[in-house]
Design a protein around this motif. Structure first.
Motif, PDB file in Angstrom:
ATOM      1  N   MET A 100      -6.212   1.216  11.687  1.00 36.71           N
ATOM      2  CA  MET A 100      -5.765   1.681  10.364  1.00 36.71           C
ATOM      3  C   MET A 100      -6.421   0.856   9.267  1.00 36.71           C
ATOM      4  SD  MET A 100      -1.658   2.226  10.800  1.00 36.71           S
ATOM      5  CE  MET A 100      -0.974   2.691  12.392  1.00 36.71           C
ATOM      6  N   LEU A 101      -6.401  -0.457   9.454  1.00 33.72           N
ATOM      7  CA  LEU A 101      -6.968  -1.351   8.448  1.00 33.72           C
ATOM      8  C   LEU A 101      -8.482  -1.229   8.376  1.00 33.72           C
ATOM      9  CD1 LEU A 101      -4.657  -4.347   9.253  1.00 33.72           C
ATOM     10  CD2 LEU A 101      -4.805  -3.241   7.015  1.00 33.72           C
ATOM     11  N   THR A 102      -9.104  -0.892   9.490  1.00 34.09           N
ATOM     12  CA  THR A 102     -10.546  -0.659   9.477  1.00 34.09           C
ATOM     13  C   THR A 102     -10.882   0.546   8.608  1.00 34.09           C
ATOM     14  OG1 THR A 102     -10.734  -1.617  11.699  1.00 34.09           O
ATOM     15  CG2 THR A 102     -12.568  -0.254  10.935  1.00 34.09           C
ATOM     16  N   VAL A 114      -2.981   4.015   0.397  1.00 34.46           N
ATOM     17  CA  VAL A 114      -3.022   4.299   1.830  1.00 34.46           C
ATOM     18  C   VAL A 114      -2.831   3.019   2.635  1.00 34.46           C
ATOM     19  CG1 VAL A 114      -4.421   5.186   3.731  1.00 34.46           C
ATOM     20  CG2 VAL A 114      -4.459   6.343   1.527  1.00 34.46           C
ATOM     21  N   SER A 115      -3.490   1.952   2.215  1.00 30.53           N
ATOM     22  CA  SER A 115      -3.338   0.696   2.938  1.00 30.53           C
ATOM     23  C   SER A 115      -1.915   0.164   2.813  1.00 30.53           C
ATOM     24  CB  SER A 115      -4.340  -0.343   2.431  1.00 30.53           C
ATOM     25  OG  SER A 115      -4.538  -1.357   3.397  1.00 30.53           O
ATOM     26  N   SER A 116      -1.304   0.360   1.669  1.00 28.70           N
ATOM     27  CA  SER A 116       0.101  -0.048   1.508  1.00 28.70           C
ATOM     28  C   SER A 116       1.011   0.718   2.459  1.00 28.70           C
ATOM     29  CB  SER A 116       0.550   0.169   0.063  1.00 28.70           C
ATOM     30  OG  SER A 116      -0.087  -0.729  -0.812  1.00 28.70           O
ATOM     31  N   LEU A 117       0.718   2.006   2.649  1.00 25.43           N
ATOM     32  CA  LEU A 117       1.490   2.786   3.610  1.00 25.43           C
ATOM     33  C   LEU A 117       1.353   2.223   5.018  1.00 25.43           C
ATOM     34  CD1 LEU A 117       0.643   6.416   2.395  1.00 25.43           C
ATOM     35  CD2 LEU A 117       2.780   5.178   2.045  1.00 25.43           C
ATOM     36  N   HIS A 118       0.135   1.831   5.368  1.00 27.49           N
ATOM     37  CA  HIS A 118      -0.076   1.240   6.685  1.00 27.49           C
ATOM     38  C   HIS A 118       0.670  -0.090   6.823  1.00 27.49           C
ATOM     39  CE1 HIS A 118      -4.072   3.660   7.042  1.00 27.49           C
ATOM     40  NE2 HIS A 118      -3.034   4.356   7.446  1.00 27.49           N
ATOM     41  N   LEU A 119       0.624  -0.902   5.777  1.00 31.29           N
ATOM     42  CA  LEU A 119       1.348  -2.175   5.825  1.00 31.29           C
ATOM     43  C   LEU A 119       2.849  -1.949   5.910  1.00 31.29           C
ATOM     44  CD1 LEU A 119      -0.508  -4.532   3.320  1.00 31.29           C
ATOM     45  CD2 LEU A 119      -0.882  -4.194   5.757  1.00 31.29           C
ATOM     46  N   ASP A 134      -3.377  -6.208  -7.231  1.00 27.36           N
ATOM     47  CA  ASP A 134      -2.697  -7.501  -7.069  1.00 27.36           C
ATOM     48  C   ASP A 134      -1.609  -7.410  -6.002  1.00 27.36           C
ATOM     49  OD1 ASP A 134      -4.304  -8.471  -9.086  1.00 27.36           O
ATOM     50  OD2 ASP A 134      -2.740  -8.467 -10.613  1.00 27.36           O
ATOM     51  N   THR A 135      -0.849  -6.319  -6.033  1.00 26.25           N
ATOM     52  CA  THR A 135       0.253  -6.151  -5.089  1.00 26.25           C
ATOM     53  C   THR A 135      -0.261  -6.031  -3.667  1.00 26.25           C
ATOM     54  OG1 THR A 135       1.605  -5.065  -6.786  1.00 26.25           O
ATOM     55  CG2 THR A 135       2.260  -4.737  -4.497  1.00 26.25           C
ATOM     56  N   LEU A 136      -1.289  -5.220  -3.470  1.00 26.59           N
ATOM     57  CA  LEU A 136      -1.832  -5.058  -2.124  1.00 26.59           C
ATOM     58  C   LEU A 136      -2.410  -6.367  -1.611  1.00 26.59           C
ATOM     59  CD1 LEU A 136      -2.548  -3.363   0.326  1.00 26.59           C
ATOM     60  CD2 LEU A 136      -4.672  -2.696  -0.835  1.00 26.59           C
ATOM     61  N   GLU A 137      -3.104  -7.101  -2.462  1.00 24.54           N
ATOM     62  CA  GLU A 137      -3.681  -8.369  -2.018  1.00 24.54           C
ATOM     63  C   GLU A 137      -2.588  -9.326  -1.560  1.00 24.54           C
ATOM     64  OE1 GLU A 137      -7.214 -11.427  -3.373  1.00 24.54           O
ATOM     65  OE2 GLU A 137      -6.000 -10.507  -4.951  1.00 24.54           O
ATOM     66  N   ASP A 138      -1.502  -9.400  -2.307  1.00 23.15           N
ATOM     67  CA  ASP A 138      -0.382 -10.252  -1.916  1.00 23.15           C
ATOM     68  C   ASP A 138       0.227  -9.795  -0.594  1.00 23.15           C
ATOM     69  OD1 ASP A 138      -0.718 -11.800  -4.173  1.00 23.15           O
ATOM     70  OD2 ASP A 138       0.932 -10.894  -5.290  1.00 23.15           O
ATOM     71  N   CYS A 139       0.339  -8.478  -0.426  1.00 25.67           N
ATOM     72  CA  CYS A 139       0.926  -7.935   0.807  1.00 25.67           C
ATOM     73  C   CYS A 139       0.030  -8.207   2.010  1.00 25.67           C
ATOM     74  CB  CYS A 139       1.195  -6.440   0.652  1.00 25.67           C
ATOM     75  SG  CYS A 139       2.567  -6.050  -0.471  1.00 25.67           S
ATOM     76  N   TYR A 140      -1.270  -8.067   1.821  1.00 28.82           N
ATOM     77  CA  TYR A 140      -2.197  -8.419   2.892  1.00 28.82           C
ATOM     78  C   TYR A 140      -1.976  -9.870   3.326  1.00 28.82           C
ATOM     79  CZ  TYR A 140      -5.511  -4.416   2.773  1.00 28.82           C
ATOM     80  OH  TYR A 140      -6.118  -3.194   2.894  1.00 28.82           O
ATOM     81  N   ARG A 141      -1.925 -10.741   2.339  1.00 31.78           N
ATOM     82  CA  ARG A 141      -1.793 -12.175   2.629  1.00 31.78           C
ATOM     83  C   ARG A 141      -0.476 -12.466   3.350  1.00 31.78           C
ATOM     84  NH1 ARG A 141      -1.856 -17.012  -1.988  1.00 31.78           N
ATOM     85  NH2 ARG A 141      -1.531 -18.746  -0.543  1.00 31.78           N
ATOM     86  N   CYS A 142       0.599 -11.844   2.894  1.00 34.86           N
ATOM     87  CA  CYS A 142       1.907 -12.066   3.511  1.00 34.86           C
ATOM     88  C   CYS A 142       1.938 -11.518   4.935  1.00 34.86           C
ATOM     89  CB  CYS A 142       2.984 -11.404   2.650  1.00 34.86           C
ATOM     90  SG  CYS A 142       4.669 -11.803   3.154  1.00 34.86           S
TER      91      CYS A 142
END
Length: 463
Positions: free
Chosen positions: A175-177, A244-249, A333-341
């Protein structure tokens, strides 16, 4: 005094000045604005529109302004400037005089603003691609570390068939790919130069748009000046990729939340990625996973808001477009923070294989393999499906699992059942039998893991 005040006899009302100002949002674009102005000023001098001396003063002044902003000694006031572009130009003119006032020759805030925004979008897409890779690395490492662990696979959140934990985690890697591809596409969409389009129709000055394209690192100039100043598709692309990436996260976070419950007990969150309760001393809550799940609505909302802003706008520029940046910045900004978390949670969680195996031994996970056993012996699969359904019903009545049944119980349903049916009831054997490409057998998952690692390495190079 506003830079456009020549046509007006009165200044803006204090409220409308505040209402119309974008400085609190677009001040983040100071570096991009200065880069665009340096390129524009140098190009004007190269084209003979302004003197080399003026261009040199402009560049030196802008470099000093950037240093003062980053050093905290220059802070802009919304009552003095409505946006960062006017704020920087006003400060420049104050410092170097008429040379600063010549900077805007052949340029409009319309092409200036969208140039800055495109530069920003390119950078943020790259930042997100980097964060995406960090999360993929955490998932790949965890999949490798717990490669052979078995857990129940689910459909409808009901036990379905056994799978390897590594197989399950790799689903998120893929998904992340795909998310990385979307972010790369958004970066490419932003990689076009609108500078030199002026307000909407181009300009009578002999500007070299190809020179500024090269200077700013854009791949190409935008061929239509009307489209150049009014297009925000590149922001939609970025925000769609974020959504889309937020949905996957959110899906990943939901599973981590479920897996950390007492009912599942598959994982324990690290203390640094959990919180307690103000009243219940025993609680360890997966708050940060819940926040990732919750912030998905915020990111998707940012996308929808910009889509509605752009709907029905006539060509070319409209003040509505001032609303393009805040949501895009927030989504990124939100997605970057979510990725990191998420990367931190995955890397630090404790996995409990015994709990996963205990659950995999419930829910008749061998049922499909028993049906396949009968089908391979010649029974039509639909009939085999019904036979196994009867066996499951028998287990329900006895309060046992398929592996607890005697051979006579199987033979009572079909004479095709022999002693070798026991091989269909072993979870490890069930997993190992699914060797098709993309299947959950260790040999297939090992191939998949290596493929995912190659894709990760290739994306690192692309970044």
């Amino acid at each position: 005094m506003a830079l456009w005040s020549g046509r007006f006899t009165e200044g803006a009302d204090a409220f409308t000045q505040q209402f119309g100002a974008s400085l609190p949002v677009d001040e983040k674009l100071y570096a991009q604005d200065i880069a665009g102005s340096v390129a524009h000023g140098q190009m004007l001098a190269a084209q003979g529109v302004i003197s080399a001396e003026d261009a040199s003063a402009i560049v030196e002044g802008l470099v000093a302004i950037k240093a003062d902003i980053e050093g905290g000694t220059l802070v802009f006031d919304v009552q003095q400037s409505e946006d960062v572009h006017m704020a920087i130009e006003s400060e420049l003119t104050t410092r170097i005089g008429d040379a600063g006032a010549r900077l805007h020759t052949g340029r409009s805030r319309n092409d200036q603003v969208v140039t800055d925004t495109r530069l920003y979008a390119k950078q943020r897409a790259s930042d997100l691609m980097d964060a995406n890779l960090a999360l993929r690395a955490a998932l790949l490492e965890t999949a490798e570390k717990h490669f052979d662990m078995i857990l129940p696979g689910y459909t409808h959140l009901q036990h379905a068939q056994p799978v390897l934990l590594s197989h399950h985690l790799l689903a998120y890697v893929w998904m992340l790919t795909r998310d990385f591809e979307r972010l790369a596409a958004a970066r490419a969409a932003a990689d076009a130069n609108p500078l030199g389009s002026a307000a909407l129709a181009g300009t009578t000055y002999p500007l070299d748009r190809f020179a500024t394209t090269t200077a700013l690192g854009f791949a190409r100039p935008i061929p239509n000046s009307l489209d150049a100043v009014s297009d925000r598709d590149f922001l939609l692309d970025l925000m769609y990729a974020c959504s889309v990436s937020s949905l996957h996260l959110s899906r990943l976070a939901e599973e981590l939340i479920l897996w950390s419950t007492s009912e599942f007990g598959f994982i324990t969150m690290a203390d640094s990625y959990a919180t307690g309760s103000s009243i219940m001393p025993q609680k360890k809550n997966p708050d940060f996973a819940e926040l990732i799940r919750g912030k998905t609505g915020r990111v998707v909302g940012d996308l929808v808001a910009l889509m509605m802003t752009l709907k029905s706008l006539p060509l070319a520029y409209n003040k509505d477009l001032q609303e393009d940046k805040e949501g895009a910045m927030d989504a990124a900004d939100t997605l970057e923070d979510c990725y990191r978390c998420a990367a931190g949670m995955v890397a630090t969680m404790t996995v409990h294989p015994e709990a996963m195996m205990a659950q995999a031994q419930k829910g008749y996970l061998a049922a499909t393999d028993v049906a396949d056993y009968l089908a391979k012996k010649g029974m039509p699969f639909r009939q085999a499906h019904e036979v196994v359904g009867h066996l499951v019903l028998l287990c329900d009545k006895r309060g046992c699992d398929l592996e607890d049944l005697a051979l006579d119980d199987f033979k009572a349903e079909s004479d095709l059942c022999e002693a070798d049916i026991a091989d269909c009831l072993n979870l490890q054997a069930i997993v190992e039998a699914r060797t098709t490409y993309g299947g959950t057998a260790p040999v297939a998952v090992r191939q998949q893991l290596e493929e995912a690692q190659r894709a990760y390495a290739a994306d690192q190079i692309r970044l």
